[in-house]
Design an enzyme around this catalytic site. Structure first.
Site, PDB file in Angstrom:
ATOM      1  N   GLU A   6       5.968  -8.916   0.759  1.00 23.37           N
ATOM      2  CA  GLU A   6       6.267  -8.181  -0.474  1.00 23.37           C
ATOM      3  C   GLU A   6       7.721  -8.388  -0.872  1.00 23.37           C
ATOM      4  OE1 GLU A   6       4.938  -4.092  -0.630  1.00 23.37           O
ATOM      5  OE2 GLU A   6       6.065  -3.685  -2.459  1.00 23.37           O
ATOM      6  N   LYS A  66      -3.935  -2.891   7.656  1.00 23.06           N
ATOM      7  CA  LYS A  66      -2.615  -3.457   7.382  1.00 23.06           C
ATOM      8  C   LYS A  66      -1.563  -2.479   7.874  1.00 23.06           C
ATOM      9  CE  LYS A  66      -1.029  -3.996   2.938  1.00 23.06           C
ATOM     10  NZ  LYS A  66       0.121  -3.055   2.871  1.00 23.06           N
ATOM     11  N   ASP A  78      -1.645   2.361   0.561  1.00 20.50           N
ATOM     12  CA  ASP A  78      -1.085   3.719   0.562  1.00 20.50           C
ATOM     13  C   ASP A  78      -0.232   3.939  -0.694  1.00 20.50           C
ATOM     14  OD1 ASP A  78       1.070   2.190   1.320  1.00 20.50           O
ATOM     15  OD2 ASP A  78       1.611   3.410   3.063  1.00 20.50           O
ATOM     16  N   SER A  79      -0.155   2.908  -1.549  1.00 21.95           N
ATOM     17  CA  SER A  79       0.379   3.090  -2.900  1.00 21.95           C
ATOM     18  C   SER A  79      -0.406   4.163  -3.645  1.00 21.95           C
ATOM     19  CB  SER A  79       0.327   1.767  -3.680  1.00 21.95           C
ATOM     20  OG  SER A  79      -0.990   1.242  -3.678  1.00 21.95           O
TER      21      SER A  79
HETATM   22  O1  KIV Z   1       0.050   0.074  -0.782  1.00 25.25           O
HETATM   23  C1  KIV Z   1      -0.059  -0.981  -1.425  1.00 25.25           C
HETATM   24  O2  KIV Z   1      -0.579  -1.030  -2.554  1.00 25.25           O
HETATM   25  C2  KIV Z   1       0.458  -2.196  -0.806  1.00 25.25           C
HETATM   26  C3  KIV Z   1       0.563  -3.408  -1.664  1.00 25.25           C
HETATM   27  C4  KIV Z   1       1.628  -3.245  -2.693  1.00 25.25           C
HETATM   28  C5  KIV Z   1       0.759  -4.632  -0.877  1.00 25.25           C
HETATM   29  O3  KIV Z   1       0.789  -2.180   0.348  1.00 25.25           O
HETATM   30 NA    NA Z   2       0.977  -0.131   1.264  1.00 29.26          NA
END
Ligand code: KIV
Ligand code: NA
Length: 264
Positions: free
Chosen positions: A181, A112, A45-46
């Site tokens: 993280e 996740k 979700d980044s």
């Molecule tokens: O959203 C994301 O990219 C993540 C990673 C930084 C682990 O959760």
């Molecule tokens: Na994320």
């Protein structure tokens, strides 16, 4: 079925071979990353920050995650595909089941979720319904308004003991993977030894079973020109982006990334 499954990652953990993970959001990069040997692609979700330009991950919707998961699935060459459950989708069990169903039907192999011990029941119900879960612990960006910023987690002893206890509880609840993280390397090493499931680290030092980076970060791309301490830019010395993906995989496998300068 992808070529890489959870069984593959479990075998890699047992044999001590490190595995490489990157965020992926579209078909072309997913193709290049998986062809370069990246074992796990995360639709993070980044994408709310790196693709949509928001300053947090909170605006990302399940629809956004489905769209990008479908694109990654089309480009993927055998990697395991993991998709993030976005903000508030774990607030109730019903919402978590609905959002996870949609991500799995869009092409995810694993979902996740951000959260600690309180999500044990959610993890157990999802797993019983055929949805493997990765529990994301440590710095959890969806809680940035509670924590007051993007900070290293688990530096204090009480918080470190709590993180270890959560990791063990979530493994017992049925979590298939853990992601840590921004936690100190020594704590990440201890958690990795204390659970039998594969542990992926980002900003968590060299001793986790797998490594993760946001793709744009490891290509040296950011609007500010600055990269976080735990990131390495893999472009210098490489002729093109596919070569940078291969260099990342090689550095993870050789234990050369992360190095001491990337650790907390
Ligand atoms: O959203 C994301 O990219 C993540 C990673 C930084 C682990 O959760
Ligand atoms: Na994320």
């Amino acid at each position: 079925m992808p070529d890489i499954t959870l069984t593959t990652l479990n075998k890699l953990k047992q044999s001590g071979e490190k595995f490489a993970c990157l965020t992926a959001y579209d078909a072309l990069f997913a193709h290049l990353q998986s062809s370069a040997g990246v074992e796990l692609l995360l639709i993070g979700d980044s994408l709310g920050m790196v693709l949509q330009g928001h300053d947090t991950t909170l605006p990302v919707t399940v629809e956004d995650m489905e769209y990008h998961t479908r694109a990654v699935k089309r480009g993927n060459q055998g990697a395991l595909i993991m998709s993030d459950l976005p903000f508030m989708t774990c607030a109730t069990l019903e919402r978590a089941l609905d959002a996870s169903t949609r991500l799995m039907q869009a092409g995810a192999h694993v979902v996740k979720l951000e959260g600690a011990g309180w999500l044990a029941e959610t993890i157990s119900v999802l797993t019983r319904n055929g949805i493997p879960v990765c529990a994301h612990l440590g710095l959890t960006p969806q809680s940035v308004n509670v924590t007051g910023g993007y900070k290293v987690q688990g530096r204090e002893e009480t918080q470190a003991r709590e993180l270890l206890a959560d990791a063990i509880a979530l493994e017992q609840a049925g979590a298939a993977l853990l992601l840590l993280e921004c936690v100190p390397s020594s704590l990440a090493a201890e958690i990795t030894r204390s659970v039998s499931i594969p542990v992926i680290g980002i900003g968590a030092g060299p001793d986790t079973d797998g490594q993760m980076l946001v793709m744009h970060d490891m290509l040296g791309l950011s609007t500010t020109g600055r990269l976080a301490r735990f990131v390495r830019n893999f472009m210098p010395g490489q002729p093109d982006i596919p070569s940078a993906f291969k260099a990342y995989v090689a550095a993870v496998k050789a234990g050369e990334f992360p190095a001491a300068e990337h650790e907390f």
